[in-house]
Design a protein around this motif. Structure first.
Motif, PDB file in Angstrom:
ATOM      1  N   THR A 246       0.825  -1.206   0.000  1.00 22.43           N
ATOM      2  CA  THR A 246       0.000   0.000   0.000  1.00 22.43           C
ATOM      3  C   THR A 246       0.858   1.254   0.000  1.00 22.43           C
ATOM      4  O   THR A 246       0.607   2.204  -0.759  1.00 22.43           O
ATOM      5  N   SER A 247       1.884   1.284   0.844  1.00 25.93           N
ATOM      6  CA  SER A 247       2.740   2.474   0.918  1.00 25.93           C
ATOM      7  C   SER A 247       3.466   2.704  -0.402  1.00 25.93           C
ATOM      8  O   SER A 247       3.587   3.851  -0.862  1.00 25.93           O
ATOM      9  N   LEU A 248       3.937   1.631  -1.023  1.00 26.60           N
ATOM     10  CA  LEU A 248       4.654   1.768  -2.295  1.00 26.60           C
ATOM     11  C   LEU A 248       3.720   2.223  -3.412  1.00 26.60           C
ATOM     12  O   LEU A 248       4.054   3.124  -4.191  1.00 26.60           O
ATOM     13  N   TYR A 249       2.556   1.601  -3.508  1.00 19.55           N
ATOM     14  CA  TYR A 249       1.615   1.979  -4.565  1.00 19.55           C
ATOM     15  C   TYR A 249       1.199   3.437  -4.409  1.00 19.55           C
ATOM     16  O   TYR A 249       1.150   4.191  -5.390  1.00 19.55           O
ATOM     17  N   ALA A 250       0.901   3.848  -3.183  1.00 19.30           N
ATOM     18  CA  ALA A 250       0.422   5.206  -2.952  1.00 19.30           C
ATOM     19  C   ALA A 250       1.455   6.253  -3.348  1.00 19.30           C
ATOM     20  O   ALA A 250       1.101   7.341  -3.815  1.00 19.30           O
ATOM     21  N   LEU A 251       2.749   5.943  -3.180  1.00 19.75           N
ATOM     22  CA  LEU A 251       3.798   6.899  -3.507  1.00 19.75           C
ATOM     23  C   LEU A 251       4.251   6.802  -4.969  1.00 19.75           C
ATOM     24  O   LEU A 251       4.836   7.756  -5.489  1.00 19.75           O
ATOM     25  N   ARG A 252       3.984   5.678  -5.628  1.00 22.48           N
ATOM     26  CA  ARG A 252       4.382   5.489  -7.019  1.00 22.48           C
ATOM     27  C   ARG A 252       3.297   5.900  -8.015  1.00 22.48           C
ATOM     28  O   ARG A 252       3.585   6.185  -9.175  1.00 22.48           O
ATOM     29  N   ALA A 253       2.059   5.911  -7.583  1.00 28.04           N
ATOM     30  CA  ALA A 253       0.932   6.055  -8.507  1.00 28.04           C
ATOM     31  C   ALA A 253       0.911   7.425  -9.179  1.00 28.04           C
ATOM     32  O   ALA A 253       1.331   8.435  -8.608  1.00 28.04           O
ATOM     33  N   THR A 254       0.392   7.435 -10.409  1.00 26.70           N
ATOM     34  CA  THR A 254       0.163   8.686 -11.120  1.00 26.70           C
ATOM     35  C   THR A 254      -1.033   9.398 -10.482  1.00 26.70           C
ATOM     36  O   THR A 254      -1.814   8.789  -9.745  1.00 26.70           O
ATOM     37  N   PRO A 255      -1.214  10.691 -10.779  1.00 27.35           N
ATOM     38  CA  PRO A 255      -2.365  11.395 -10.192  1.00 27.35           C
ATOM     39  C   PRO A 255      -3.703  10.720 -10.466  1.00 27.35           C
ATOM     40  O   PRO A 255      -4.587  10.716  -9.596  1.00 27.35           O
ATOM     41  N   ASP A 256      -3.879  10.125 -11.635  1.00 27.59           N
ATOM     42  CA  ASP A 256      -5.142   9.465 -11.960  1.00 27.59           C
ATOM     43  C   ASP A 256      -5.327   8.162 -11.188  1.00 27.59           C
ATOM     44  O   ASP A 256      -6.463   7.706 -11.002  1.00 27.59           O
ATOM     45  N   GLU A 257      -4.224   7.533 -10.779  1.00 27.13           N
ATOM     46  CA  GLU A 257      -4.289   6.244 -10.098  1.00 27.13           C
ATOM     47  C   GLU A 257      -4.198   6.370  -8.581  1.00 27.13           C
ATOM     48  O   GLU A 257      -4.552   5.437  -7.866  1.00 27.13           O
ATOM     49  N   ARG A 258      -3.752   7.507  -8.103  1.00 26.83           N
ATOM     50  CA  ARG A 258      -3.453   7.655  -6.671  1.00 26.83           C
ATOM     51  C   ARG A 258      -4.720   7.478  -5.836  1.00 26.83           C
ATOM     52  O   ARG A 258      -5.765   8.060  -6.125  1.00 26.83           O
ATOM     53  N   ASP A 292       3.685  14.262  -3.410  1.00 31.34           N
ATOM     54  CA  ASP A 292       2.336  14.085  -3.949  1.00 31.34           C
ATOM     55  C   ASP A 292       1.583  12.949  -3.259  1.00 31.34           C
ATOM     56  O   ASP A 292       0.630  12.407  -3.823  1.00 31.34           O
ATOM     57  N   ALA A 293       1.988  12.580  -2.069  1.00 32.88           N
ATOM     58  CA  ALA A 293       1.363  11.460  -1.364  1.00 32.88           C
ATOM     59  C   ALA A 293      -0.078  11.796  -0.999  1.00 32.88           C
ATOM     60  O   ALA A 293      -0.415  12.947  -0.735  1.00 32.88           O
ATOM     61  N   PRO A 294      -0.926  10.796  -0.944  1.00 32.59           N
ATOM     62  CA  PRO A 294      -2.279  11.012  -0.423  1.00 32.59           C
ATOM     63  C   PRO A 294      -2.256  11.075   1.096  1.00 32.59           C
ATOM     64  O   PRO A 294      -1.196  10.946   1.726  1.00 32.59           O
ATOM     65  N   ALA A 295      -3.413  11.256   1.691  1.00 33.89           N
ATOM     66  CA  ALA A 295      -3.515  11.163   3.150  1.00 33.89           C
ATOM     67  C   ALA A 295      -3.122   9.757   3.593  1.00 33.89           C
ATOM     68  O   ALA A 295      -3.404   8.778   2.901  1.00 33.89           O
ATOM     69  N   PHE A 296      -2.463   9.670   4.748  1.00 33.62           N
ATOM     70  CA  PHE A 296      -1.998   8.385   5.270  1.00 33.62           C
ATOM     71  C   PHE A 296      -2.509   8.176   6.690  1.00 33.62           C
ATOM     72  O   PHE A 296      -2.528   9.109   7.499  1.00 33.62           O
ATOM     73  N   LEU A 297      -2.902   6.929   6.970  1.00 31.44           N
ATOM     74  CA  LEU A 297      -3.092   6.462   8.342  1.00 31.44           C
ATOM     75  C   LEU A 297      -2.135   5.307   8.557  1.00 31.44           C
ATOM     76  O   LEU A 297      -2.204   4.294   7.853  1.00 31.44           O
ATOM     77  N   ILE A 298      -1.214   5.466   9.508  1.00 26.86           N
ATOM     78  CA  ILE A 298      -0.234   4.434   9.844  1.00 26.86           C
ATOM     79  C   ILE A 298      -0.497   4.003  11.279  1.00 26.86           C
ATOM     80  O   ILE A 298      -0.373   4.807  12.207  1.00 26.86           O
ATOM     81  N   ALA A 299      -0.885   2.755  11.469  1.00 32.74           N
ATOM     82  CA  ALA A 299      -1.166   2.232  12.810  1.00 32.74           C
ATOM     83  C   ALA A 299      -0.236   1.061  13.097  1.00 32.74           C
ATOM     84  O   ALA A 299      -0.093   0.151  12.264  1.00 32.74           O
ATOM     85  N   HIS A 300       0.380   1.084  14.269  1.00 28.29           N
ATOM     86  CA  HIS A 300       1.374   0.069  14.610  1.00 28.29           C
ATOM     87  C   HIS A 300       1.336  -0.178  16.111  1.00 28.29           C
ATOM     88  O   HIS A 300       1.086   0.745  16.901  1.00 28.29           O
ATOM     89  N   GLY A 301       1.578  -1.401  16.526  1.00 27.15           N
ATOM     90  CA  GLY A 301       1.657  -1.723  17.938  1.00 27.15           C
ATOM     91  C   GLY A 301       3.010  -1.368  18.512  1.00 27.15           C
ATOM     92  O   GLY A 301       4.047  -1.593  17.873  1.00 27.15           O
ATOM     93  N   SER A 302       3.018  -0.837  19.722  1.00 27.07           N
ATOM     94  CA  SER A 302       4.289  -0.429  20.331  1.00 27.07           C
ATOM     95  C   SER A 302       5.177  -1.621  20.670  1.00 27.07           C
ATOM     96  O   SER A 302       6.396  -1.473  20.782  1.00 27.07           O
ATOM     97  N   LEU A 303       4.588  -2.834  20.832  1.00 21.20           N
ATOM     98  CA  LEU A 303       5.372  -4.023  21.180  1.00 21.20           C
ATOM     99  C   LEU A 303       5.423  -5.030  20.028  1.00 21.20           C
ATOM    100  O   LEU A 303       5.665  -6.218  20.264  1.00 21.20           O
ATOM    101  N   ASP A 304       5.214  -4.576  18.817  1.00 23.50           N
ATOM    102  CA  ASP A 304       5.265  -5.465  17.651  1.00 23.50           C
ATOM    103  C   ASP A 304       6.678  -6.033  17.514  1.00 23.50           C
ATOM    104  O   ASP A 304       7.636  -5.290  17.314  1.00 23.50           O
ATOM    105  N   ASN A 305       6.810  -7.351  17.636  1.00 26.81           N
ATOM    106  CA  ASN A 305       8.138  -7.963  17.519  1.00 26.81           C
ATOM    107  C   ASN A 305       8.348  -8.644  16.172  1.00 26.81           C
ATOM    108  O   ASN A 305       9.310  -9.393  16.001  1.00 26.81           O
TER     109      ASN A 305
END
Length: 372
Positions: A246-258, A292-305
């Motif tokens: 998701t992160s890669l596609y969102a940053l690589r996409a053209t304006p029409d695809e973003r 040109d990134a879209p809005a992002f929500l990044i959620a992660h656990g503080s103890l993710d191992n």
């Protein structure tokens, strides 16, 4: 002393310890601790209830006596109970942490929150009766190029689209397990949600994974109207490896695809297996421009191992520095990998945060829906 209570205290104690303080090394031990503590970490109140009932039954039946073994077992049960209370406290703080993350992103909206008691008592991600699931639609010829469509049974029109990609380290995973609470929530509100599989290692490499994500997103835009959706508003989401995609596609996409927004849950954001800086196709979002990134929500656990919370923080910092769009970073206290496996306090906090972010950027679920 019957073996049942001994087994209960031992198993619950080990699983709770794995959830409370998961090791990060060596990797096999970290993986084992993650698997052992995954469920306990998300529903500690239910495990505490089970422990209390088991202990009460042992006392009532007279199985616990005034001997050394009984004392050791009661001490172990008490220590486990203390950890379970602490785990519950961590999990229930998720909503306040998520609210603070919204404020830090400049979003002054109070997200709708499900009752803590309702979340506590209904953690299983059971599909609502109002939501229909259309299985195994093809977006390509390979057997892994399949997706499910989830939509409301009354088939409203004009809702946005969510395309979701599962995790599994690019060598496993299924569209049937992760993110179900998120998919059900949005589908019930009138979205058309699509959950996609993609080709896996070792039969496929990074370029094939990325091509599948692009193909699934293109299919969603082409066919969304057939399912009553507004194909001009597409949000992309993923867990773990799916968040990486998701992160890669969102940053690589053209304006029409973003996509209108990118939702990344407990993602890995480094380079693909064995890749270095001389790779031809960039496999880390850190090496891509984000102006040109879209809005992002990044959620992660503080103890993710399994994937690093520090890397998620670094990606959020990069996006904030380069992008003009909102970036919401939620580090869930005590959260582990795969926290969306059940509809827990953590996942409901993330879902409420996503609702607030989408409303802030003008993508409101259920807005202007019409019955078809």
């Amino acid at each position: 002393m019957p073996n049942d209570y001994v087994v209960h205290v031992l198993v619950l104690g080990l699983a709770t310890t794995a959830a409370f303080s998961p090791p990060t090394r060596p990797r096999p031990l970290a993986r084992a601790a993650f698997l052992a503590g995954m469920v306990v970490n998300e529903v500690p109140h239910l495990v505490l209830t089970l422990l209390a009932v088991s202990t009460a039954a042992a006392v009532w039946s007279g199985d616990l006596r005034r001997d050394v073994l009984s004392g050791v077992l009661l001490a172990g049960a008490a220590a486990t109970a203390v950890m379970l209370v602490a785990l519950t406290s961590r999990a229930t703080r998720s909503s306040s942490v998520a609210d603070a993350a919204l404020r830090a992103a400049g979003i002054d909206r109070a997200p709708p929150r499900q009752s803590r008691w309702r979340t506590a008592l209904t953690p299983l991600p059971i599909r609502p009766r109002s939501v229909q699931r259309l299985r195994n639609l093809r977006y390509g010829d390979h057997r892994r190029q399949r997706l499910d469509v989830l939509r409301r049974r009354d088939r409203p029109t004009g809702g946005p689209v969510l395309v979701y990609f599962h995790g599994g380290g690019y060598f496993s995973g299924s569209k049937n397990w992760e993110g179900r609470g998120l998919l059900h929530h949005l589908a019930a509100r009138g979205w058309v949600c699509m959950s996609a599989t993609y080709r896996l290692r070792p039969g496929a490499g990074f370029e094939e994974h990325l091509a599948d994500a692009e193909a699934a997103m293109a299919w969603a835009r082409t066919h969304a109207g057939e399912y009553g959706a507004d194909a001009t508003t597409v949000v992309m989401a993923g867990s773990s490896a799916g968040a990486h995609l998701t992160s890669l596609y969102a940053l690589r996409a053209t304006p029409d695809e973003r996509p209108a927004a990118a939702v990344c849950l407990y993602g890995y954001y480094g380079r693909y297996y064995g890749r270095s800086t001389d790779e031809v196709v960039t496999s880390t979002p850190f090496a891509l421009p984000a102006s040109d990134a879209p809005a992002f929500l990044i959620a992660h656990g503080s103890l993710d191992n399994q994937t690093s919370a520090a890397t998620a923080r670094a990606l959020a910092d990069k996006l904030r520095a380069e992008s003009s769009q909102p970036v919401v970073h939620v580090e869930l206290p005590g959260g582990q990998h795969a926290f969306d496996f059940v509809t827990s306090w953590r996942l409901t906090a993330v879902i409420g945060t996503l609702d607030a972010l989408l409303a802030d950027i003008g993508v409101e679920a259920g807005r202007q829906l019409e019955a078809s």
